[in-house]
Design a protein around this motif. Structure first.
Motif, short mmCIF file in Angstrom:
data_model
loop_
_atom_site.label_atom_id
_atom_site.label_comp_id
_atom_site.label_asym_id
_atom_site.label_seq_id
_atom_site.Cartn_x
_atom_site.Cartn_y
_atom_site.Cartn_z
N GLY A 182 15.06 -12.17 25.21
CA GLY A 182 14.44 -11.88 26.26
C GLY A 182 13.02 -10.80 26.16
N ASN A 183 13.44 -9.89 25.22
CA ASN A 183 12.35 -8.64 25.27
C ASN A 183 11.74 -8.34 23.74
OD1 ASN A 183 14.48 -7.27 23.92
ND2 ASN A 183 15.10 -6.70 26.03
N ALA A 184 12.49 -9.11 22.65
CA ALA A 184 11.88 -9.11 21.32
C ALA A 184 12.27 -7.90 20.81
CB ALA A 184 10.60 -9.41 21.17
N LEU A 185 13.23 -6.88 21.16
CA LEU A 185 13.74 -5.62 20.65
C LEU A 185 14.66 -5.96 19.55
CD1 LEU A 185 13.41 -2.46 21.41
CD2 LEU A 185 15.75 -2.85 22.50
N PRO A 186 14.53 -5.32 18.27
CA PRO A 186 15.62 -5.74 17.34
C PRO A 186 17.05 -5.38 17.72
CG PRO A 186 13.45 -4.58 16.60
CD PRO A 186 13.60 -4.62 18.10
N LEU A 187 17.75 -6.42 17.34
CA LEU A 187 19.11 -6.27 17.59
C LEU A 187 20.05 -6.00 16.27
CD1 LEU A 187 19.93 -9.03 20.57
CD2 LEU A 187 19.45 -6.40 20.88
N GLY A 188 19.35 -6.49 15.17
CA GLY A 188 20.14 -6.51 13.83
C GLY A 188 19.34 -6.38 12.90
N VAL A 189 19.60 -5.84 11.79
CA VAL A 189 18.67 -5.66 10.64
C VAL A 189 19.39 -5.76 9.60
CG1 VAL A 189 17.35 -3.59 9.49
CG2 VAL A 189 17.03 -4.13 11.87
N SER A 190 19.13 -6.34 8.31
CA SER A 190 19.64 -6.47 7.13
C SER A 190 18.51 -6.57 5.99
CB SER A 190 20.27 -7.85 6.92
OG SER A 190 21.40 -7.95 7.95
N LEU A 191 19.03 -5.78 4.89
CA LEU A 191 18.21 -5.98 3.68
C LEU A 191 18.84 -6.45 2.40
CD1 LEU A 191 16.57 -2.24 3.69
CD2 LEU A 191 15.69 -4.41 4.30
N PHE A 192 18.48 -7.32 1.70
CA PHE A 192 19.00 -7.81 0.47
C PHE A 192 18.22 -7.77 -0.72
CE2 PHE A 192 20.02 -10.28 4.51
CZ PHE A 192 21.19 -10.64 4.32
N ASP A 193 19.03 -7.47 -1.73
CA ASP A 193 18.25 -7.41 -3.05
C ASP A 193 17.86 -8.90 -3.75
OD1 ASP A 193 20.65 -8.75 -4.18
OD2 ASP A 193 21.28 -6.56 -4.92
N GLU A 194 17.37 -8.68 -4.89
CA GLU A 194 16.80 -10.12 -5.47
C GLU A 194 18.05 -11.11 -5.85
OE1 GLU A 194 16.13 -8.04 -9.89
OE2 GLU A 194 14.79 -9.29 -9.09
N GLU A 195 19.16 -10.39 -5.98
CA GLU A 195 20.18 -11.68 -6.18
C GLU A 195 20.95 -11.99 -4.66
OE1 GLU A 195 22.83 -9.37 -8.78
OE2 GLU A 195 21.60 -9.33 -10.36
N GLY A 196 20.32 -11.58 -3.72
CA GLY A 196 20.82 -12.04 -2.48
C GLY A 196 21.97 -10.98 -2.08
N LYS A 197 22.15 -9.97 -2.67
CA LYS A 197 23.35 -9.24 -2.09
C LYS A 197 22.94 -8.27 -1.21
CE LYS A 197 26.35 -5.43 -3.58
NZ LYS A 197 26.75 -4.39 -4.80
N GLN A 198 23.60 -8.25 0.12
CA GLN A 198 23.23 -7.31 1.15
C GLN A 198 23.47 -5.87 0.86
OE1 GLN A 198 24.10 -8.03 5.62
NE2 GLN A 198 25.85 -6.80 4.90
N VAL A 199 22.44 -4.98 0.92
CA VAL A 199 22.34 -3.78 0.68
C VAL A 199 22.38 -2.84 1.56
CG1 VAL A 199 21.59 -4.07 -1.83
CG2 VAL A 199 19.81 -3.71 0.21
N SER A 200 21.94 -3.43 2.77
CA SER A 200 22.37 -2.54 4.16
C SER A 200 22.26 -3.54 5.31
CB SER A 200 21.06 -1.50 4.11
OG SER A 200 19.86 -2.10 4.53
N ARG A 201 23.00 -3.03 6.44
CA ARG A 201 22.83 -3.73 7.66
C ARG A 201 23.15 -3.00 8.86
NH1 ARG A 201 26.85 -9.02 9.53
NH2 ARG A 201 25.52 -9.56 11.26
N ILE A 202 22.19 -3.19 9.90
CA ILE A 202 22.44 -2.45 11.21
C ILE A 202 22.52 -3.78 12.07
CG2 ILE A 202 21.25 -1.23 12.86
CD1 ILE A 202 19.63 0.00 10.63
N MET A 203 23.72 -3.41 13.03
CA MET A 203 23.86 -4.45 13.92
C MET A 203 24.16 -3.76 15.41
SD MET A 203 26.48 -7.67 13.93
CE MET A 203 27.99 -6.64 14.22
N PHE A 204 23.62 -4.11 16.34
CA PHE A 204 24.11 -3.51 17.81
C PHE A 204 25.25 -4.09 18.28
CE2 PHE A 204 20.10 -1.40 18.26
CZ PHE A 204 20.22 -0.64 18.86
N THR A 205 26.31 -3.58 18.76
CA THR A 205 27.48 -4.11 19.40
C THR A 205 27.50 -3.74 21.01
OG1 THR A 205 28.43 -1.92 19.39
CG2 THR A 205 28.94 -3.22 17.59
N ASP A 206 26.32 -3.00 21.47
CA ASP A 206 26.04 -3.16 23.04
C ASP A 206 24.71 -2.67 22.94
OD1 ASP A 206 26.38 -0.48 24.06
OD2 ASP A 206 28.23 -0.69 23.06
N LEU A 207 24.10 -2.93 23.96
CA LEU A 207 22.45 -2.46 24.24
C LEU A 207 22.23 -2.73 25.86
CD1 LEU A 207 19.93 -1.60 22.94
CD2 LEU A 207 19.24 -3.98 23.03
N GLN A 208 21.63 -1.84 26.35
CA GLN A 208 21.22 -1.44 27.91
C GLN A 208 19.98 -1.06 27.68
OE1 GLN A 208 23.27 1.11 30.19
NE2 GLN A 208 22.53 0.35 32.18
#
Length: 355
Positions: A182-208
């Protein structure tokens, strides 16, 4: 992404250095991407979505809760984000672990935390805008990333679109960004290393999303003052006692005109975007801060005299890597949300010239 404002001088202080870097990831306006096994769409669509995101993060007010995973550590956070007259101010409150609150604006970052039953407040000056996304140029990212569209998903009960940034080399992380449809605001963010392993993640559980009247914002500020007048005084914006040079993300700075330090092996795709000099009366208080970026990933280099033993070698916290060494009688500490090889490459070309 925004640079940290301070560096460490002892190994004992290293966790604070990495935590400050990690707090930059805590902003939901941090840009990231990468998803495997997704259907892909036109690159032009990505540019359109990123431009929408730029507008959203520079204009919208919101409240929300999100979880932040770095390595094997999981934290829950609450955020309040306000924009007034083009200036953003964020309040981040930890809901797990050590009681901690982070307040950020375009002038300063303040960390309030409880230790040994007492409240400790540390404040540092910052330079530049709070969010790099307000001036993010998608075409600049094309130099180092493949910009791709992913599938529709659902996050925090909201329909969302996945944006993908896949690096063209091993000098930056692969990323995955989830934008509210609806508004293009980021709801989730993940970073992966060169082997495809997730090294960090941010995820909203609710947003107003909020559209407050000016008097409501004033009431928010007044409630803080009533709760702690002394704390409010301490949280006044920091006056920047430094010589600073700030560039828009699409520009590079002329390093030779600003510092005697040289970096002759800058990783491919990265350019000097910011140089900050803290210069007090005594030589031991002098500290230089260099910020290199590829338009998404950011690396900070802190240079200070050898007054005490600093970080030697590598350390990391989730997606944040740090590297310390002694060069030409100075302590260099390099920190960034990038692979370790990027820090080593930058350090290999660092030297103190005569200018």
């Amino acid at each position: 992404m925004h640079p940290m404002s301070a560096t460490t001088r002892t190994n004992d202080a290293l966790p604070d250095l990495l935590m400050k870097a990690a707090y930059r990831l805590l902003s939901p306006i941090t840009l990231v991407c990468c998803l495997f096994g997704t259907s892909l769409h036109a690159n032009e669509q990505v540019h359109h979505w990123l431009q929408r995101m730029n507008t959203a993060v520079s204009e919208l007010d919101y409240d929300g809760h999100f979880v932040y995973l770095r390595g094997d550590m999981l934290d829950a956070m609450q955020i309040r984000h306000r924009v007034r007259d083009g200036n953003a101010r964020e309040y981040l409150i930890s809901l797990t672990g050590t009681a901690r609150e982070v307040i950020r604006d375009s002038n300063s970052i303040t960390i309030i935390q409880s230790r040994d039953g007492k409240m400790h407040v540390s404040q540092h000056s910052t330079t530049g805008k709070l969010s790099p996304l307000s001036s993010l140029k998608p075409k600049e990212l094309d130099n180092s990333y493949r910009l791709l569209m992913g599938d529709d998903v659902r996050v925090a009960g909201r329909a969302a679109k996945v944006i993908l940034l896949q690096p063209k080399d091993n000098l930056r992380y692969a990323c995955r960004l989830v934008l509210d449809k609806g508004n293009a605001l980021p709801l989730g963010v993940s970073l992966f290393d060169e082997e495809g392993k997730q090294v960090s993640r941010i995820m909203f559980t609710d947003l107003q999303i909020l559209y407050p009247a000016e008097d409501a914002v004033a009431a928010d500020d007044q409630s803080l003052a009533e709760n702690s007048p002394e704390l409010t005084r301490m949280l006044e914006p920091v006056a920047v006692q430094a010589q600073t040079a700030i560039a828009e993300p699409q520009q590079s700075l002329d390093l030779q005109a600003r510092s005697a330090w040289r970096f002759d092996n800058i990783p491919a795709g990265y350019r000097l975007k910011n140089h900050h000099l803290r210069h007090k009366t005594e030589a031991r208080d002098r500290m230089e801060h260099f910020v290199f970026s590829d338009g998404l990933a950011t690396v900070s280099v802190y240079v200070e005299p050898l007054t005490t033993k600093g970080l030697s070698g590598a350390a990391n916290l989730g997606a944040v890597n740090a590297l310390g060494a002694q060069v030409s009688g100075h302590q260099l500490t390099i920190v960034g949300e990038v692979p370790g090889i990027t820090l080593k490459t930058l350090l290999s070309g660092a030297s103190l010239g005569s200018g």
